[in-house]
Design a protein around this motif. Structure first.
Motif, PDB file in Angstrom:
ATOM      1  N   SER A 115       0.852  -1.190   0.000  1.00 15.58           N
ATOM      2  CA  SER A 115       0.000   0.000   0.000  1.00 15.58           C
ATOM      3  C   SER A 115       0.885   1.236   0.000  1.00 15.58           C
ATOM      4  O   SER A 115       2.104   1.149   0.211  1.00 15.58           O
ATOM      5  N   VAL A 120       5.296   4.634   2.337  1.00 14.98           N
ATOM      6  CA  VAL A 120       5.786   5.832   3.040  1.00 14.98           C
ATOM      7  C   VAL A 120       6.608   5.437   4.257  1.00 14.98           C
ATOM      8  O   VAL A 120       7.737   5.919   4.455  1.00 14.98           O
ATOM      9  N   HIS A 150       0.252  11.358   3.690  1.00 17.20           N
ATOM     10  CA  HIS A 150       1.194  10.273   3.430  1.00 17.20           C
ATOM     11  C   HIS A 150       0.676   8.969   4.016  1.00 17.20           C
ATOM     12  O   HIS A 150       1.439   8.183   4.571  1.00 17.20           O
ATOM     13  N   GLU A 224       4.457  15.412  -1.285  1.00 20.28           N
ATOM     14  CA  GLU A 224       3.786  14.999  -2.506  1.00 20.28           C
ATOM     15  C   GLU A 224       4.157  16.048  -3.558  1.00 20.28           C
ATOM     16  O   GLU A 224       3.949  17.248  -3.316  1.00 20.28           O
ATOM     17  N   SER A 229      -4.713  14.568  -1.777  1.00 21.24           N
ATOM     18  CA  SER A 229      -5.810  14.350  -0.831  1.00 21.24           C
ATOM     19  C   SER A 229      -6.261  15.618  -0.113  1.00 21.24           C
ATOM     20  O   SER A 229      -7.419  15.732   0.277  1.00 21.24           O
ATOM     21  N   ASP A 257       6.519  11.553  -2.516  1.00 25.31           N
ATOM     22  CA  ASP A 257       5.435  10.589  -2.338  1.00 25.31           C
ATOM     23  C   ASP A 257       4.575  10.655  -3.604  1.00 25.31           C
ATOM     24  O   ASP A 257       3.771  11.576  -3.781  1.00 25.31           O
ATOM     25  N   VAL A 259       2.392   8.372  -4.671  1.00 28.67           N
ATOM     26  CA  VAL A 259       1.313   7.384  -4.636  1.00 28.67           C
ATOM     27  C   VAL A 259       0.171   7.798  -5.580  1.00 28.67           C
ATOM     28  O   VAL A 259      -0.436   6.960  -6.240  1.00 28.67           O
TER      29      VAL A 259
HETATM   30  C1  LIG Z   1       0.281  10.768  -1.478  1.00 29.42           C
HETATM   31  C2  LIG Z   1      -0.267   9.570  -0.780  1.00 29.42           C
HETATM   32  N1  LIG Z   1       0.534   8.838   0.002  1.00 29.42           N
HETATM   33  C3  LIG Z   1       0.107   7.740   0.635  1.00 29.42           C
HETATM   34  C4  LIG Z   1      -1.194   7.318   0.499  1.00 29.42           C
HETATM   35  C5  LIG Z   1      -1.669   6.114   1.243  1.00 29.42           C
HETATM   36  O1  LIG Z   1      -1.890   5.061   0.380  1.00 29.42           O
HETATM   37  P1  LIG Z   1      -2.731   3.797   0.895  1.00 29.42           P
HETATM   38  O2  LIG Z   1      -4.133   4.281   1.111  1.00 29.42           O
HETATM   39  O3  LIG Z   1      -2.588   2.813  -0.243  1.00 29.42           O
HETATM   40  O4  LIG Z   1      -2.095   3.300   2.139  1.00 29.42           O
HETATM   41  C6  LIG Z   1      -2.061   8.042  -0.316  1.00 29.42           C
HETATM   42  C7  LIG Z   1      -3.470   7.622  -0.483  1.00 29.42           C
HETATM   43  O5  LIG Z   1      -4.290   8.311  -1.032  1.00 29.42           O
HETATM   44  C8  LIG Z   1      -1.597   9.193  -0.968  1.00 29.42           C
HETATM   45  O6  LIG Z   1      -2.398   9.951  -1.718  1.00 29.42           O
END
Ligand SMILES: Cc1ncc(COP(=O)(O)O)c(C=O)c1O
Length: 444
Positions: A115, A120, A150, A224, A229, A257, A259
């Motif tokens: 995930s 992170v 994060h 990020e 988010s 980050d 993601v």
């Molecule tokens: C920038 C960022 N980092 C980490 C995450 C966490 O990811 P997860 O929900 O797969 O643990 C997210 C989730 O939206 C995210 O947008």
């Protein structure tokens, strides 16, 4: 007690404690999705819902892609599971090479997670382990940014900058964390198309923390590249470059980050490539498997990996990992997703669609309640004026009104966020925008 749902065929909803959800309101008036294909979800009442958010910013190639599903099922039929601790399976290695191949030059050592949150926490631990292995064990401080998201691990919420995610746990956050200022200043940036021209100097806030703590205590800064988010904050022109300069000058690792921003969301494999700024570590998840199977990863600069691995005298070098790191099904899904992105040119497609998407979302500037529109790649944030005394209520109503009209958007605070699959067609972009306009016209 929740009111029972009035939807037909609704299961008993009491056992599932829903994540990041107003459980009581949701269960009293649930919104259920039962199937998906391409750009569309099917709602439990049978309606087709245009997916304006790629699920949670993750189904970049659209839903239920046969190539990915087949790769997963074939793999599970052959090898359901193999540990990655002191054992391996060949696909784990091939998959890491495939991921490394689309990372910025030099970030070619890949640690698999399940995930984004795990990615992170893994990256933060790699940063600490690196400095220790490099003879600078006093570098323990981790710096995040206000409004950053994060994930939800203790590491992630400690460097994260969203109060609601931190306050209940505030006494137990990691010690030795701090935050630089966020990058959003509406008075200078309102209705910017793409990167705001104003704000590069906000990166200098890191100098304030360096003056306060001394650089020799700081292990890493995590941001990020585009904050998703918190409500879509696009980095000002020159901001990330400046952050890179300062971190490099002071021996501080820079973690992007990615993601959300990885895998074509900004028209390139990574935001790093899009902005021409290379961090030391990149976290990723979501689009890495097109969300068909949970997976995440950290890409590390080779020297970081080598330093940690070579500093260990013998045996295990990095005491970290997950039972499902490089799970065979996830590995298959990663490879199939990367192949699909490549075969269909989806990153390039996102880049080509960006100007059309940008013009379309900015037409909402004169829609009721809209106070700002922000965009980059295939991401947009449409910020609404909060209703007096009820922050978030207007965006929630807009979300519901869009859903009634057959369009899924996301809302966070009073910002509507769009991040459609990269396979979106031009007419669907216009449909998204028109439905949002009509929904905003309807709500008070
Ligand atoms: C920038 C960022 N980092 C980490 C995450 C966490 O990811 P997860 O929900 O797969 O643990 C997210 C989730 O939206 C995210 O947008």
């Amino acid at each position: 007690m929740e009111k029972p749902s009035t939807l037909p065929n609704t299961p008993d909803m009491s056992a599932f404690w829903m994540p990041f959800t107003a459980n009581r309101q949701f269960k009293a008036d649930p919104v259920l999705l039962t199937a998906a294909s391409g750009m569309y979800y099917t709602a439990s009442d049978g309606r087709q819902i245009l997916d304006g958010t790629a699920g949670l910013w993750c189904t970049n190639a659209g839903h239920c892609r046969t190539e990915i599903i087949q790769a997963i099922t074939q793999q599970l039929g052959k090898l359901d599971y193999a540990p990655s601790f002191q054992l391996g399976h060949p696909d784990a290695f091939t998959t890491a090479s495939d991921v490394a191949a689309i990372m910025p030059a030099g970030l070619d050592r890949i640690f698999f997670t399940n995930s984004g949150s795990e990615a992170v926490d893994t990256a933060l631990k790699i940063a600490l382990a690196y400095h220790r292995a490099n003879g600078q064990a006093q570098r323990t401080r981790l710096i995040g940014r206000e409004r950053g998201y994060h994930g939800v691990g203790f590491g992630g919420i400690s460097v994260g900058g969203i109060a609601a995610n931190r306050k209940a746990f505030s006494a137990n956050l990691l010690p030795g964390t701090d935050h630089i200022a966020h990058t959003h200043h509406a008075e200078h940036q309102r209705f910017s198309k793409g990167q705001p021209a104003w704000g590069a100097e906000l990166a200098d806030d890191l100098l304030r923390l360096i003056a306060l703590h001394d650089a020799s205590t700081i292990a890493a800064v995590i941001v990020e590249p585009l904050a998703g988010s918190t409500g879509v904050l696009v980095p000002p022109v020159g901001y990330l470059e400046r952050l890179r300069e300062i971190t490099r000058e002071h021996g501080i690792l820079l973690i992007f980050d990615e993601v959300i921003t990885g895998f074509g969301r900004l028209g390139k494999a990574t935001a790093s490539e899009r902005f021409g700024v290379t961090p030391d570590l990149i976290t990723m998840a979501k689009g890495i498997t097109n969300a068909a199977i949970p997976a995440g990863a950290v890409a590390a600069r080779r020297e970081i990996h080598d330093t940690i691995v070579q500093a260990a005298s013998n045996g295990i070098e990095f005491f970290h990992g997950y039972t499902y790191s490089a799970h065979p099904a996830a590995a298959a899904a990663v490879r199939a997703s990367l192949k699909l992105y490549r075969d269909e040119g989806l990153f390039e497609r996102a880049l080509a669609l960006e100007p059309i998407f940008q013009e379309a979302v900015h037409t909402l500037a004169d829609a009721p309640h809209v106070v700002d529109v922000r965009n980059l790649g295939l991401v947009a944030g449409i910020e609404l004026a909060p209703r007096a005394g009820a922050p978030g209520a207007r965006a929630l109503e807009a979300f519901r009104a869009c859903f009634e009209r057959g369009v899924l958007v996301r809302y966070t605070g009073d910002t509507l966020a769009l991040s459609p699959p990269l396979i979106i067609e031009e007419n669907q972009i216009h449909e998204l925008v028109e439905v949002i306009r009509s929904a905003l016209t309807k709500i008070a």
